[in-house]
Write a protein that holds these residues in place. Structure first.
Motif, PDB file in Angstrom:
ATOM      1  N   LEU A  55     -18.154 -62.830 -70.473  1.00 57.56           N
ATOM      2  CA  LEU A  55     -18.205 -64.291 -70.615  1.00 57.56           C
ATOM      3  C   LEU A  55     -19.489 -64.834 -69.986  1.00 57.56           C
ATOM      4  O   LEU A  55     -20.221 -65.606 -70.602  1.00 57.56           O
ATOM      5  CB  LEU A  55     -16.990 -64.940 -69.947  1.00 57.56           C
ATOM      6  CG  LEU A  55     -17.123 -66.460 -69.776  1.00 57.56           C
ATOM      7  CD1 LEU A  55     -17.027 -67.153 -71.134  1.00 57.56           C
ATOM      8  CD2 LEU A  55     -16.060 -67.010 -68.838  1.00 57.56           C
ATOM      9  N   TYR A  56     -19.754 -64.410 -68.754  1.00 61.90           N
ATOM     10  CA  TYR A  56     -20.922 -64.976 -68.074  1.00 61.90           C
ATOM     11  C   TYR A  56     -22.232 -64.469 -68.668  1.00 61.90           C
ATOM     12  O   TYR A  56     -23.252 -65.137 -68.636  1.00 61.90           O
ATOM     13  CB  TYR A  56     -20.838 -64.744 -66.568  1.00 61.90           C
ATOM     14  CG  TYR A  56     -19.910 -65.762 -65.955  1.00 61.90           C
ATOM     15  CD1 TYR A  56     -20.375 -67.042 -65.657  1.00 61.90           C
ATOM     16  CD2 TYR A  56     -18.572 -65.492 -65.767  1.00 61.90           C
ATOM     17  CE1 TYR A  56     -19.528 -68.010 -65.147  1.00 61.90           C
ATOM     18  CE2 TYR A  56     -17.708 -66.450 -65.261  1.00 61.90           C
ATOM     19  CZ  TYR A  56     -18.193 -67.714 -64.951  1.00 61.90           C
ATOM     20  OH  TYR A  56     -17.363 -68.663 -64.468  1.00 61.90           O
ATOM     21  N   ARG A  57     -22.190 -63.270 -69.258  1.00 67.72           N
ATOM     22  CA  ARG A  57     -23.389 -62.795 -69.907  1.00 67.72           C
ATOM     23  C   ARG A  57     -23.710 -63.705 -71.102  1.00 67.72           C
ATOM     24  O   ARG A  57     -24.856 -64.088 -71.321  1.00 67.72           O
ATOM     25  CB  ARG A  57     -23.171 -61.358 -70.374  1.00 67.72           C
ATOM     26  CG  ARG A  57     -24.477 -60.681 -70.628  1.00 67.72           C
ATOM     27  CD  ARG A  57     -24.302 -59.208 -70.815  1.00 67.72           C
ATOM     28  NE  ARG A  57     -25.611 -58.618 -70.956  1.00 67.72           N
ATOM     29  CZ  ARG A  57     -25.935 -57.810 -71.952  1.00 67.72           C
ATOM     30  NH1 ARG A  57     -25.042 -57.498 -72.867  1.00 67.72           N
ATOM     31  NH2 ARG A  57     -27.130 -57.316 -72.026  1.00 67.72           N
ATOM     32  N   LEU A  59     -22.595 -66.800 -71.451  1.00 63.56           N
ATOM     33  CA  LEU A  59     -22.916 -68.140 -70.949  1.00 63.56           C
ATOM     34  C   LEU A  59     -24.381 -68.211 -70.534  1.00 63.56           C
ATOM     35  O   LEU A  59     -25.067 -69.200 -70.775  1.00 63.56           O
ATOM     36  CB  LEU A  59     -22.024 -68.493 -69.770  1.00 63.56           C
ATOM     37  CG  LEU A  59     -20.652 -69.065 -70.117  1.00 63.56           C
ATOM     38  CD1 LEU A  59     -19.846 -69.308 -68.856  1.00 63.56           C
ATOM     39  CD2 LEU A  59     -20.803 -70.372 -70.907  1.00 63.56           C
ATOM     40  N   LYS A  60     -24.845 -67.118 -69.907  1.00 60.12           N
ATOM     41  CA  LYS A  60     -26.242 -67.118 -69.458  1.00 60.12           C
ATOM     42  C   LYS A  60     -27.177 -67.290 -70.659  1.00 60.12           C
ATOM     43  O   LYS A  60     -28.099 -68.102 -70.637  1.00 60.12           O
ATOM     44  CB  LYS A  60     -26.549 -65.802 -68.746  1.00 60.12           C
ATOM     45  CG  LYS A  60     -28.020 -65.659 -68.377  1.00 60.12           C
ATOM     46  CD  LYS A  60     -28.234 -64.428 -67.527  1.00 60.12           C
ATOM     47  CE  LYS A  60     -29.703 -64.223 -67.222  1.00 60.12           C
ATOM     48  NZ  LYS A  60     -30.422 -63.651 -68.374  1.00 60.12           N
ATOM     49  N   LEU A  63     -26.934 -70.797 -71.975  1.00 57.16           N
ATOM     50  CA  LEU A  63     -27.621 -71.729 -71.072  1.00 57.16           C
ATOM     51  C   LEU A  63     -29.133 -71.620 -71.271  1.00 57.16           C
ATOM     52  O   LEU A  63     -29.847 -72.624 -71.380  1.00 57.16           O
ATOM     53  CB  LEU A  63     -27.284 -71.421 -69.619  1.00 57.16           C
ATOM     54  CG  LEU A  63     -25.890 -71.863 -69.136  1.00 57.16           C
ATOM     55  CD1 LEU A  63     -25.489 -71.072 -67.897  1.00 57.16           C
ATOM     56  CD2 LEU A  63     -25.865 -73.349 -68.848  1.00 57.16           C
ATOM     57  N   ASP A  64     -29.615 -70.349 -71.333  1.00 57.30           N
ATOM     58  CA  ASP A  64     -31.058 -70.131 -71.491  1.00 57.30           C
ATOM     59  C   ASP A  64     -31.560 -70.686 -72.821  1.00 57.30           C
ATOM     60  O   ASP A  64     -32.672 -71.194 -72.924  1.00 57.30           O
ATOM     61  CB  ASP A  64     -31.380 -68.635 -71.406  1.00 57.30           C
ATOM     62  CG  ASP A  64     -31.188 -68.106 -69.990  1.00 57.30           C
ATOM     63  OD1 ASP A  64     -31.054 -68.940 -69.073  1.00 57.30           O
ATOM     64  OD2 ASP A  64     -31.141 -66.870 -69.799  1.00 57.30           O
ATOM     65  N   TYR A  87     -18.898 -76.287 -67.635  1.00 55.96           N
ATOM     66  CA  TYR A  87     -19.920 -76.203 -68.668  1.00 55.96           C
ATOM     67  C   TYR A  87     -19.553 -77.129 -69.813  1.00 55.96           C
ATOM     68  O   TYR A  87     -18.386 -77.392 -70.059  1.00 55.96           O
ATOM     69  CB  TYR A  87     -20.041 -74.766 -69.162  1.00 55.96           C
ATOM     70  CG  TYR A  87     -20.395 -73.818 -68.051  1.00 55.96           C
ATOM     71  CD1 TYR A  87     -21.725 -73.695 -67.630  1.00 55.96           C
ATOM     72  CD2 TYR A  87     -19.414 -73.086 -67.397  1.00 55.96           C
ATOM     73  CE1 TYR A  87     -22.056 -72.857 -66.587  1.00 55.96           C
ATOM     74  CE2 TYR A  87     -19.728 -72.251 -66.352  1.00 55.96           C
ATOM     75  CZ  TYR A  87     -21.061 -72.134 -65.949  1.00 55.96           C
ATOM     76  OH  TYR A  87     -21.381 -71.310 -64.906  1.00 55.96           O
TER      77      TYR A  87
END
Lengths: 122, 913
Positions: A55-57, A59-60, A63-64, A87
C-alpha cells in the motif's frame, strides 16, 4: 478539467486495477492507510487483500506523481493517533480516475455492443 | 500495536531505504498495528498471515525500493548498481524458490522459529534481569555488606554498633547507608489497615544511590533524629494507585502504624530500592540505647572513585580485626562485601538462567543442523542446475551468494515467527515465574524493581545477529559443498546428482551433533519433569481443599512499629487466643487454628535433650519446632499416628506436653513407643520444663518442601508462654502468626471473614496474604514447576527436531543408495538384510552421538541442582530413559526409509534417479 492537458492524463492510462481501487477509495473520502486497506478489501469482496508494505509503496508513487496528496485534516486529537496520516486525491488524481473510468466504460460498452450484434446475427 | 510487535515491525522496516522509512515509517507502523489488531479478531492464522506477508514484502519491496533509489541516483558507480541489481535478482529468485518448495520452506522456517524463539526469550530474560542495568548512577560502585561468623560460616545482618564503627573508620567508600526491610501498616482511605512493603532507611542512602524525588523532598539529617516529627516518602506506583497521582498529597498526614505521619515526597517513577518498596521511612538509629551486638541492619556503600572492590575488602578485613580485639562480641566476625547485583540477583538465579540460555542455544543448534540438512538435500538435487550455471560462467562466489540469500530469507522468516514466539514466552515468564513464586532469589521470590523484560532494541539486535549466524551455520556448508562440485562429473552422469561419500560425511556430522545436543536437552527436561512428579507428593497427608489461610502481623517495636496496644507477650497472646476462638464461632467455619508456621512452609528450630538419652550439654541435636493451637491437626485433616492431639485442657498450669512427628519418633525412640517419654528444649538459661510426648503426628514437611531435616515437634499454643517463651516461640513468635480455617462450602467468603473478625478485635491490625492452603503449597513448589515447563518445551522441541532431522538425513542417504540397494535385492538379498545393513551403518554414529550427549548432559545437569526437587542431577533413571528414547527414535528414523527402499522393485531401483 482545464488545468491539465489531455496528454498529461493519458500518460497515466491504463491504471492498474490495484491502483484504481486505491484511487477509488480516496475519491469517496479522505482516508488514512488502514481505512484504504479496509475499503479496498470490502469493495473487492475480499478478493483484493492489500497489505501495509505494498500500500505505502503505491502511495509513495501516487504522491510522487501528484495524483494523491497528504491532507492536513486531522480528527480531534483525543480520537485519533497523531502519527496517522490522511490522504486525498489531487485534482489531477480526480481527473485520472475519471479518465480511466471513462476508458473502461468505453471498453465495456464496446464489448456489450459486440455481444448484442453477435446475438442479433445468431 | 502492542509493546513488542511495534519494535519488530520497525525492525522489518529497516529493509526499506532510509528516505522511504523516514517518510512513511511512523504511519506504516500505525497502519500495520491496525491491520494486526483486526487480524487478531480473526484468529491466529490471520495474525500469522499478516506477519509473514509483512516480512516477505519488507524483503521484496524493500529491496525493490532500494533498487529504484539506486537507479534514480545516476551518479552512483555502475559496479554498485550491478551488485545491487544482482542482489535484488537473487532475492527475487530466492523468494521464487521458497514458494516453489513450500514444504521445505515451512519445515525450515518452523525449525528456526523454535530455535530463535527460545534463544531470544532467554536472552531477553537474562538481559532484563542482569544486563539492562541497575537504575543507579555507576551501579558497579554500590557494595552490599553482611557479617560472617568465621567459625560457623553463617551470614549475619550488621549490628548497630558495627555499622557506626565501620562508618567512622572506613575510607574506601563515599559513605555507608543502612536500611531495615519492614512491613508498613497504612490506614487506607476506606479505613482498613493495609500492609505494604517498605524500608526504614538512613537519610544518607538516597544520596549514595543518586535517587531523586518526583515531587517534594527526600529525608534530611533532621528526619533521622530520634524524636523528630514522623515523615514518609511514597513510591511513584503507590502514589498513582492509592492516591490517584494527586500531588497535593505532599504535606498531608497519613495514619502509619496508627500514628500521624507527614508525606514529604514522591519518589521518581520506577524506583523501589532495595527490592520493590512502596514506602520509605526514616531510620532512627540510636545505637547508644542498644547493647553491642544488637540490631539488624542491611548496610551498603558507594566506592570512592579510584578505589577497587579488592582494596575495600582488604580495608574491612583490617577494621573487623580491630573490632575483634576491642569487643568480645565481635570475635570471629568478618565483613562480607558483595556488589549490589550479586547480593540481590544472586548466584543461584544466575546459574539457572545460564543453563536455560545454554539449553535454548542448543535447541537453536539442532534447528540449524536440520535446516542445513534440508538445504543440503535440496541443493544436491539441484546439483545439475548449479553445474549448468557454473558451466555458463557463474563464479563460485556468485553461486554461494545465491544459496546464502535463500537461507537468509528462510532465517528471516524464522526470526519473525521466532520473535512472535518469544513475545508470548516472555509474557509467560513475567506472569508465571514472577507471580508464581518461581524465582530462586536470595531475598525471596519477589521481582526486583529494576527488572524489565521486554523485547526492545538490544534483544532485537541480538535476533539480527542470530539470524545472520543461523544463515551462515545452516547455509554455508551446503553452499560451499555444492558449489565446489565436480562440474563435468555431474553433467556427465546425471543420475549421480549427489555423490555418496559427500552425503556420508555431512550425514555423519549431523547425526552425531543432533543426537548429542538432543541428549543434553532431553536429560535436562527429564530431570525437571521427574522433579515435578516428585513435588506432587508434597502435602499428600494434608487435606487442603477447604482450608484458607492468612498471615497476620501485630505492631512490634523491634520492627520500628508503634506497639502501644501490644506491649508484652501476654497482650499478644490474648489477641491470637481471642481471634482463633471468634473465628471458630463463625457460621460455616468447621475448625480454626493459629500457628507459628503452616505445613510445608518451613519452621523454627530448637536444640533438644531427650530424657535418658542425650542429657549432656554438648550433644543436643537441633530439630524443627512449631507452636500450634488445639485444632491444628483437625483443621488440616491429619489424624494422629499414636496418642492424642492437643486440646483445651493443655494449659499453663497443667503438665507441659508435646507432639512429635514420625521422623522424630523413628530417630529418637526407634522400636519403642514415644508416648509419655520426655524431651526438653535446651535454652541458654536452662529454665524450660520437660515436655511429655502425648502424640505422634505424620511428618507434614516441617522443614519446607525439601524437608532435609524432617524431625520435629509441636508445642501447644496454650502453653507457649510457659518456661522460656523466647525459646519456644522464636524471635518473631506472637508477632507474625498464621491462621488457618477449614470451612464448609466455598472459600470465596474467607477473606472478608478474616477481615471482619480481625477488625472486631483491633481495627488497626491489617490482614495480608489471604490464600487457600493449596496455593500456599503451590507457591512453595513454584520454582520447581515453572522451570520444568521451559525445559519440557525445549526438550519437546529438540526431540521433534531431532526426529525430523535424523529421518531426513537417513532417508536422504538411503535414497541416494537406492540403486545400490536395488542391485543387492536383485542379487537375492532379503529386506531384513538390507534394513540391517542400513541400521548397522548408522549405529556407530548413533552410539558416538549418544556418548557425547551423555557427557554434555552431565555437564548441564550439574547446574540444575537449584531447581530440582528430590532428584539428583545424575539420576540414572532419567539418563537411561533418555538414551533409550533416543535409540528408539533413531531406529525408527533408520528403519522406515530402509524398508521403503527395500520394497522398491529392483528393476526400478537400478534406474532410480
Amino acid at each position: 478539467m482545464p488545468a491539465f492537458g489531455q496528454e498529461a492524463i493519458d500518460g497515466f492510462l491504463p491504471v492498474k486495477p490495484l491502483v484504481y481501487h486505491i484511487l477509488l477509495a480516496l475519491a469517496e473520502e479522505e482516508r488514512h492507510g488502514y481505512a484504504i486497506m479496509q475499503r479496498v478489501r470490502e469493495r473487492s469482496e475480499n478478493r483484493l487483500r492489500l497489505e501495509t508494505g505494498p500500500l505505502y509503496r503505491q502511495l509513495k508513487r501516487l504522491l510522487d506523481e501528484g495524483l494523491v496528496e497528504e491532507s492536513e485534516h486531522r480528527p480531534a486529537p483525543d480520537r485519533d493517533d497523531q502519527r496517522r496520516r490522511y490522504y486525498r486525491l489531487t485534482r489531477l488524481g480526480h481527473a485520472v480516475i475519471a479518465a480511466e473510468t471513462e476508458r473502461m466504460a468505453d471498453l465495456v460498452n464496446h464489448a456489450r455492443r459486440l455481444e448484442d450484434t453477435q446475438q442479433a446475427e445468431a | 500495536m502492542n509493546s513488542t510487535s511495534g519494535p519488530i515491525y520497525r525492525w522489518l522496516l529497516l529493509a526499506y531505504p532510509r528516505s522511504f522509512r523516514e517518510r512513511f515509517g511512523d504511519t506504516m507502523c500505525e497502519t500495520f498495528g491496525d491491520a494486526l489488531h483486526a487480524a487478531r479478531q480473526e484468529g491466529l492464522a490471520a495474525v500469522g498471515r499478516v506477519w509473514i506477508s509483512a516480512a516477505v514484502h519488507a524483503v521484496r519491496f524493500g529491496a525493490g525500493e532500494r533498487f529504484a533509489e539506486i537507479k534514480r541516483r545516476a551518479s552512483v558507480a555502475k559496479d554498485a548498481s550491478m551488485t545491487l541489481r544482482s542482489l535484488s535478482a537473487d532475492i527475487r529468485y530466492g523468494i521464487r524458490m521458497l514458494m516453489k518448495h513450500r514444504g521445505l520452506t515451512l519445515n525450515a522456517v518452523a525449525a528456526l522459529a523454535l530455535g530463535i524463539g527460545l534463544t531470544t526469550t532467554m536472552f531477553s530474560i537474562v538481559y532484563g534481569a542482569v544486563f539492562r542495568g541497575l537504575p543507579f548512577e555507576r551501579p558497579d560502585e554500590l557494595v552490599h555488606f553482611e557479617r560472617e561468623n568465621l567459625e560457623t560460616g553463617r551470614q549475619m545482618a550488621v549490628t548497630y554498633h558495627d555499622y557506626a564503627d565501620w562508618r567512622a573508620q572506613q575510607t574506601s567508600f563515599v559513605d555507608l547507608g543502612a536500611f531495615v526491610e519492614a512491613v508498613i501498616h497504612v490506614k487506607s482511605p476506606r479505613g482498613h489497615a493495609e500492609r505494604n512493603d517498605g524500608v526504614f532507611i538512613s537519610h544518607a542512602s538516597f544520596g549514595l544511590m543518586g535517587a531523586r524525588p518526583l515531587i517534594g523532598r527526600l529525608f534530611s539529617a533532621e528526619d533521622d533524629r530520634p524524636g523528630a516529627p514522623n515523615t514518609i516518602v511514597l513510591s511513584h506506583a503507590i502514589w498513582q494507585r492509592q492516591f490517584g497521582s494527586d500531588s497535593a498529597i505532599v504535606g498531608r498526614t497519613l495514619q502509619i502504624h496508627g500514628e500521624g505521619t507527614t508525606v514529604i515526597g514522591i519518589m521518581a517513577r520506577g524506583f523501589g530500592f532495595p527490592i520493590a518498596e512502596q514506602f520509605w521511612l526514616p531510620l532512627r538509629l540510636d545505637h547508644n540505647r542498644v547493647e553491642r551486638g544488637g540490631g539488624r541492619l542491611d548496610v551498603f556503600g558507594r566506592l570512592k572513585p579510584g578505589v577497587t572492590f579488592e582494596q575495600a575488602v582488604a580495608e574491612f578485613e583490617g577494621i573487623a580485626k580491630r573490632l575483634e580485639l576491642e569487643y568480645p562480641v565481635n570475635a570471629g566476625v568478618r565483613a562480607t562485601l558483595k556488589t549490589f547485583r550479586d547480593e540481590y540477583v544472586g548466584q543461584d538465579f544466575m546459574n539457572t538462567l545460564r543453563i536455560m540460555f545454554i539449553v535454548a542455544v542448543l535447541v537453536l543448534v539442532v534447528a540449524c543442523a536440520n535446516v542445513a540438512n534440508l538445504l543440503f538435500a535440496r541443493t544436491s538435487r539441484r546439483a545439475t542446475e548449479i553445474a549448468v550455471r557454473t558451466a555458463i560462467g557463474a563464479s563460485r562466489a556468485r553461486i554461494i551468494r545465491q544459496l546464502l540469500t535463500e537461507t537468509f530469507l528462510i532465517a528471516l522468516l524464522g526470526a519473525v515467527a521466532g520473535l512472535a514466539l518469544a513475545n508470548l514466552a516472555v509474557d509467560w515468564f513475567q506472569s508465571s515465574m514472577i507471580e508464581g513464586g518461581g524465582l530462586p532469589l536470595p531475598h525471596g521470590p519477589v521481582a526486583l524493581f529494576w527488572w524489565d523484560f521486554r523485547i526492545d532494541a538490544v534483544p532485537l539486535a541480538f535476533v539480527l545477529i542470530l539470524t545472520l549466524t543461523s544463515t551462515l551455520v545452516a547455509g554455508l556448508v551446503p553452499a560451499i559443498k555444492t558449489s565446489g562440485a565436480d562440474v563435468s562429473g555431474i553433467l556427465k552422469d546425471n543420475s549421480r546428482g549427489s555423490s555418496g561419500s559427500r552425503v556420508g560425511r555431512m550425514a555423519k556430522a549431523l547425526i552425531i551433533s543432533e543426537l548429542a545436543v538432543t541428549t543434553g536437552v532431553l536429560v535436562a527436561a527429564g530431570l525437571t519433569v521427574k522433579s515435578v512428579l516428585q513435588t506432587m507428593t508434597v502435602g499428600r497427608d494434608l487435606s487442603t481443599d477447604q482450608v484458607m489461610t492468612a498471615r497476620i502481623g501485630l505492631p512490634d517495636r523491634r520492627m520500628g512499629l508503634h506497639d502501644a496496644n501490644y506491649p508484652d507477650l501476654n497482650a499478644r497472646f490474648r489477641f491470637w487466643d481471642q481471634l482463633v476462638h471468634r473465628l471458630a464461632d463463625q457460621p460455616g467455619v468447621l475448625s480454626a487454628t493459629v500457628t507459628t508456621n503452616l505445613p510445608v512452609t518451613g519452621s523454627g528450630s530448637a536444640r533438644i535433650a531427650v530424657e535418658g538419652m542425650n542429657e549432656s550439654e554438648e550433644d543436643s541435636p537441633s530439630v524443627r519446632r512449631v507452636v500450634v493451637s488445639a485444632n491444628f491437626f483437625e483443621t488440616f485433616g491429619v489424624g494422629m499416628i499414636q496418642g492424642r492431639s492437643f486440646n483445651e485442657r493443655d494449659q499453663v498450669g497443667s503438665e507441659p506436653v508435646t507432639i512429635v512427628n514420625q521422623s522424630f519418633a523413628d530417630r529418637f525412640f526407634p522400636g519403642t513407643s514415644p508416648l509419655f517419654r520426655r524431651i526438653k528444649i535446651r535454652d541458654a538459661e536452662g529454665q524450660d520444663p520437660w515436655l511429655t510426648v502425648v502424640g505422634v503426628a505424620p511428618d507434614l514437611w516441617m522443614d519446607g518442601p525439601r524437608n532435609r531435616d524432617p524431625e520435629g515437634f509441636y508445642i501447644p499454643f496454650t502453653q507457649s508462654l510457659m518456661g522460656n517463651p523466647q525459646a519456644r516461640l522464636g524471635f518473631w513468635g506472637l508477632t507474625f502468626m498464621n491462621i488457618a480455617v477449614r470451612v464448609r462450602g466455598d472459600l470465596v467468603d474467607a477473606p472478608s471473614l478474616f477481615r471482619t473478625t480481625v477488625s472486631s478485635i483491633d481495627g488497626d491490625v491489617p490482614v495480608s496474604t489471604v490464600r487457600p492452603m493449596r496455593e500456599v503449597i503451590g507457591q512453595r513448589l513454584g520454582r520447581y514447576r515453572v522451570y520444568s515447563i521451559f525445559f519440557m518445551a525445549c526438550g519437546g522441541a529438540a526431540l521433534l527436531l531431532a526426529l525430523i532431522g535424523l529421518y531426513g538425513v537417513l532417508a536422504f542417504s538411503v535414497s541416494s543408495r537406492t540403486a545400490e540397494i536395488g542391485i543387492r535385492m536383485a542379487l537375492g538379498s532379503g529386506t531384513s538384510r538390507v534394513v540391517r545393513s542400513v541400521v548397522t551403518q548408522a549405529a556407530r554414529h548413533i552410539v558416538v552421538g549418544l556418548g557425547i550427549g551423555t557427557l554434555l548432559a552431565l555437564w548441564l545437569s550439574r547446574g540444575l541442582n537449584q531447581i530440582l526437587y528430590q532428584v539428583e542431577p545424575w539420576d540414572a533413571g532419567v539418563f537411561a530413559g533418555v538414551v533409550a528414547l533416543l535409540v528408539m527414535t533413531s531406529l525408527i528414523a533408520c528403519i522406515v526409509p530402509a524398508r521403503r527402499a527395500a520394497r522398491i522393485d529392483p528393476a526400478d531401483a537400478v534406474r532410480y534417479d
